[in-house]
Design a protein around this motif. Structure first.
Motif, short mmCIF file in Angstrom:
data_model
loop_
_atom_site.label_atom_id
_atom_site.label_comp_id
_atom_site.label_asym_id
_atom_site.label_seq_id
_atom_site.Cartn_x
_atom_site.Cartn_y
_atom_site.Cartn_z
N ASP A 51 0.83 -1.21 0.00
CA ASP A 51 0.00 0.00 0.00
C ASP A 51 0.87 1.26 0.00
O ASP A 51 0.60 2.22 -0.72
CB ASP A 51 -0.93 0.02 1.21
N SER A 52 1.91 1.25 0.79
CA SER A 52 2.81 2.39 0.90
C SER A 52 3.54 2.63 -0.42
O SER A 52 3.66 3.77 -0.87
CB SER A 52 3.81 2.16 2.02
N ILE A 53 4.01 1.58 -1.03
CA ILE A 53 4.70 1.70 -2.32
C ILE A 53 3.75 2.22 -3.37
O ILE A 53 4.10 3.09 -4.17
CB ILE A 53 5.32 0.34 -2.74
N SER A 54 2.52 1.73 -3.36
CA SER A 54 1.51 2.17 -4.32
C SER A 54 1.28 3.68 -4.20
O SER A 54 1.27 4.40 -5.21
CB SER A 54 0.21 1.41 -4.08
N ILE A 55 1.11 4.16 -2.99
CA ILE A 55 0.89 5.60 -2.77
C ILE A 55 2.10 6.40 -3.24
O ILE A 55 1.95 7.45 -3.87
CB ILE A 55 0.58 5.89 -1.28
N ASN A 56 3.30 5.92 -2.96
CA ASN A 56 4.51 6.63 -3.40
C ASN A 56 4.60 6.68 -4.92
O ASN A 56 5.00 7.71 -5.48
CB ASN A 56 5.76 5.99 -2.80
N LEU A 57 4.25 5.59 -5.59
CA LEU A 57 4.28 5.59 -7.06
C LEU A 57 3.21 6.51 -7.64
O LEU A 57 3.46 7.22 -8.61
CB LEU A 57 4.12 4.17 -7.59
N ASN A 59 2.10 9.13 -6.22
CA ASN A 59 2.62 10.48 -5.99
C ASN A 59 3.66 10.87 -7.04
O ASN A 59 3.67 12.00 -7.53
CB ASN A 59 3.21 10.61 -4.59
N THR A 60 4.51 9.93 -7.41
CA THR A 60 5.52 10.20 -8.45
C THR A 60 4.84 10.51 -9.78
O THR A 60 5.20 11.48 -10.46
CB THR A 60 6.46 8.98 -8.61
N TYR A 61 3.84 9.72 -10.15
CA TYR A 61 3.08 9.98 -11.39
C TYR A 61 2.40 11.34 -11.30
O TYR A 61 2.41 12.11 -12.26
CB TYR A 61 2.02 8.89 -11.61
N PHE A 62 1.78 11.61 -10.16
CA PHE A 62 1.08 12.89 -9.98
C PHE A 62 2.02 14.06 -10.16
O PHE A 62 1.71 15.02 -10.88
CB PHE A 62 0.44 12.93 -8.58
N GLN A 63 3.18 14.00 -9.52
CA GLN A 63 4.14 15.11 -9.62
C GLN A 63 4.64 15.28 -11.05
O GLN A 63 4.80 16.41 -11.52
CB GLN A 63 5.31 14.89 -8.66
N THR A 64 4.86 14.17 -11.75
CA THR A 64 5.29 14.24 -13.13
C THR A 64 4.22 14.89 -14.00
O THR A 64 4.50 15.79 -14.80
CB THR A 64 5.63 12.83 -13.67
N LEU A 65 2.98 14.44 -13.82
CA LEU A 65 1.87 15.00 -14.60
C LEU A 65 1.66 16.48 -14.27
O LEU A 65 1.41 17.30 -15.17
CB LEU A 65 0.58 14.22 -14.35
#
Length: 133
Positions: A51-57, A59-65
């Motif tokens: 779950d934690s890894i999923s949220i971090n990924l 967040n990475t996609y969100f920041q990139t977008l």
């Protein structure tokens, strides 16, 4: 000097869950059943890490977008439309390019949204109710 945590970590799962329920109730008389905490306490650590890894990924996609959107909103929106419709910009037809331009122009006037209103409504409904629990 021992504190509550020192005692808490030696409790059984059942007693930990009951203790957490009691602490939660002590905060503005919020009721959360013991079984909820017991379920979380017995959840495999792999699931919690996942779950934690999923949220971090996400967040990475969100920041990139978000960065791409800030750099050039028009191209960002047009790329999303191409992605959604399966159009490859490298082989786009003239009519499709014109449609992208006009679609974006309509969006600027507030006539269109990228997100389906039904999707937004579903998210809000699930978020505001207990359907997902």
């Amino acid at each position: 000097m021992r504190n509550y945590y020192d005692e808490f970590k030696d409790l059984t799962t059942d007693k930990m869950a009951q203790s957490i329920e009691n602490m939660t109730y002590a905060y503005k008389q919020t009721r959360v059943p013991k079984k909820h905490y017991k379920k979380l306490l017995t959840k495999p650590i792999e699931e919690l890490i996942s779950d934690s890894i999923s949220i971090n990924l996400i967040n990475t996609y969100f920041q990139t977008l978000q960065t791409l959107q800030k750099e050039n909103e028009k191209w960002f929106v047009q790329a999303l439309i191409c992605l959604e419709l399966g159009i490859k910009p490298s082989s786009i037809k003239s009519s499709e390019h014109q449609a992208l331009e006009l679609t974006y122009a309509n969006m600027i006037g507030g006539k269109l949204s990228l997100i389906n209103p039904q999707l937004v409504a579903t998210f809000k409904e699930i978020n505001e109710t207990d359907i997902h629990k």
